[in-house]
Design a protein around this motif. Structure first.
Motif, PDB file in Angstrom:
ATOM      1  N   UNK A   1       0.801  -1.038  -0.158  1.00 19.06           N
ATOM      2  CA  UNK A   1      -0.576  -0.101   0.222  1.00 19.06           C
ATOM      3  C   UNK A   1       0.607   1.235  -0.169  1.00 19.06           C
ATOM      4  N   UNK A   2       2.024   1.273   0.605  1.00 18.93           N
ATOM      5  CA  UNK A   2       3.316   2.278   0.977  1.00 18.93           C
ATOM      6  C   UNK A   2       3.455   1.909  -0.765  1.00 18.93           C
ATOM      7  N   UNK A   3       3.145   1.044  -1.567  1.00 16.63           N
ATOM      8  CA  UNK A   3       4.588   1.277  -3.172  1.00 16.63           C
ATOM      9  C   UNK A   3       5.179   0.796  -2.620  1.00 16.63           C
ATOM     10  N   UNK A   4       5.579   0.410  -2.631  1.00 22.38           N
ATOM     11  CA  UNK A   4       7.290  -0.463  -2.134  1.00 22.38           C
ATOM     12  C   UNK A   4       7.043  -2.002  -2.310  1.00 22.38           C
ATOM     13  N   UNK A   5       8.538  -2.556  -3.028  1.00 25.30           N
ATOM     14  CA  UNK A   5       8.280  -3.912  -3.787  1.00 25.30           C
ATOM     15  C   UNK A   5       8.194  -4.540  -2.375  1.00 25.30           C
ATOM     16  N   UNK A   6       7.883  -6.089  -1.996  1.00 30.21           N
ATOM     17  CA  UNK A   6       8.101  -6.947  -0.970  1.00 30.21           C
ATOM     18  C   UNK A   6       9.343  -8.020  -1.352  1.00 30.21           C
ATOM     19  N   UNK A   7      10.454  -8.266  -0.566  1.00 28.35           N
ATOM     20  CA  UNK A   7      11.186  -9.167  -0.693  1.00 28.35           C
ATOM     21  C   UNK A   7      10.999  -9.651   0.831  1.00 28.35           C
ATOM     22  N   UNK A   8      11.298 -11.620   0.576  1.00 26.27           N
ATOM     23  CA  UNK A   8      11.470 -12.107   2.054  1.00 26.27           C
ATOM     24  C   UNK A   8      12.934 -12.877   1.387  1.00 26.27           C
ATOM     25  N   UNK A   9      13.243 -12.888   2.785  1.00 28.17           N
ATOM     26  CA  UNK A   9      14.937 -13.930   3.125  1.00 28.17           C
ATOM     27  C   UNK A   9      14.547 -14.849   4.224  1.00 28.17           C
ATOM     28  N   UNK A  10      14.195 -16.241   3.809  1.00 30.51           N
ATOM     29  CA  UNK A  10      14.171 -17.734   4.834  1.00 30.51           C
ATOM     30  C   UNK A  10      15.194 -17.719   4.796  1.00 30.51           C
ATOM     31  N   UNK A  11      15.635 -18.086   6.590  1.00 29.93           N
ATOM     32  CA  UNK A  11      16.973 -19.322   6.343  1.00 29.93           C
ATOM     33  C   UNK A  11      16.560 -20.124   7.055  1.00 29.93           C
ATOM     34  N   UNK A  12      15.540 -19.990   7.508  1.00 28.84           N
ATOM     35  CA  UNK A  12      15.065 -21.374   8.648  1.00 28.84           C
ATOM     36  C   UNK A  12      15.095 -22.488   7.665  1.00 28.84           C
ATOM     37  N   UNK A  13      14.908 -23.840   8.649  1.00 25.44           N
ATOM     38  CA  UNK A  13      14.823 -25.060   8.690  1.00 25.44           C
ATOM     39  C   UNK A  13      12.749 -24.562   7.479  1.00 25.44           C
ATOM     40  N   UNK A  14      12.813 -25.823   6.923  1.00 23.61           N
ATOM     41  CA  UNK A  14      11.760 -25.816   6.117  1.00 23.61           C
ATOM     42  C   UNK A  14      11.438 -25.138   4.574  1.00 23.61           C
ATOM     43  N   UNK A  15      10.509 -24.653   4.589  1.00 22.51           N
ATOM     44  CA  UNK A  15      10.911 -23.346   3.547  1.00 22.51           C
ATOM     45  C   UNK A  15       9.390 -22.704   3.629  1.00 22.51           C
TER      46      UNK A  15
END
Length: 190
Positions: free
Chosen positions: A48-62
């Motif tokens: 809503x603020x016009x920002x692209x969203x990025x997710x970096x995930x390092x835990x077990x699982x996925x």
């Protein structure tokens, strides 16, 4: 750089899954189920603020860990998972990628879910490399109180690797650049 560690203040449960979803939906103990079920996600606010969203995930699982739904996942523009990177190296791989993202000149909302420090501590830092000695060897476990005094050294070494060395890696990747960024650092355990 200015970094604020919110630590225990945001750790509303003793389970990382519940705390992670709480952080993403602004839930508190008194309204946990309602907020998670009905509130907009942190991704929705960023978009809503016009920002692209990025997710970096390092835990077990996925994909879709920590109570993430398919609908929430669709609010993430770019996601990076690290299944082929050994646990001991994931946070540092994340730091390297994060430094590149922070220096790319684009305003973005980036949420990082590090591997961090989780029991058992085997593989959470390079064995034998810690500053706190003596250490308990991999796979060792007992109810003997002497064990727990030594295990505390393993925990301190894991935190040093996961937090201190993570930020060392992040900042070395940025060099002398200080891109305009705000970093909130917190823990998903009390």
């Amino acid at each position: 750089w200015s970094i604020t560690d919110f630590g225990v203040a945001s750790s509303i449960t003793n389970c990382s899954m519940h705390t992670n979803v709480s952080l993403r939906f602004g839930a508190q103990r008194r309204n946990f189920k309602e907020r998670v079920a009905t509130a907009p996600s942190i991704w929705a606010y960023a978009r809503a603020a016009g920002l692209p969203t990025v997710y970096l995930y390092g835990q077990r699982g996925g994909v879709n860990e920590n109570f993430m739904t398919d609908a929430e996942r669709l609010e993430i523009d770019e996601a990076h998972y690290f299944p082929s990177v050994p646990m001991v190296d994931r946070d540092h791989e994340i730091a390297r990628l994060l430094s590149k993202l922070l220096a790319n000149g684009r305003p973005e909302f980036i949420l990082v879910n590090k591997a961090g420090v989780h029991f058992p501590l085997d593989g959470m830092y390079p064995a034998g490399s810690g500053s706190f000695k003596p250490e308990v060897g991999p796979g060792a476990f007992t109810k003997d109180k002497r064990f727990w005094r030594l295990y505390r050294n393993n925990y301190r070494n894991a935190v040093d690797w996961s937090v201190g060395a993570f930020f060392d890696e992040l900042f070395s990747g940025l060099g002398s650049q200080q891109p305009p960024a705000t970093i909130f650092y917190t823990s998903d355990h009390g």
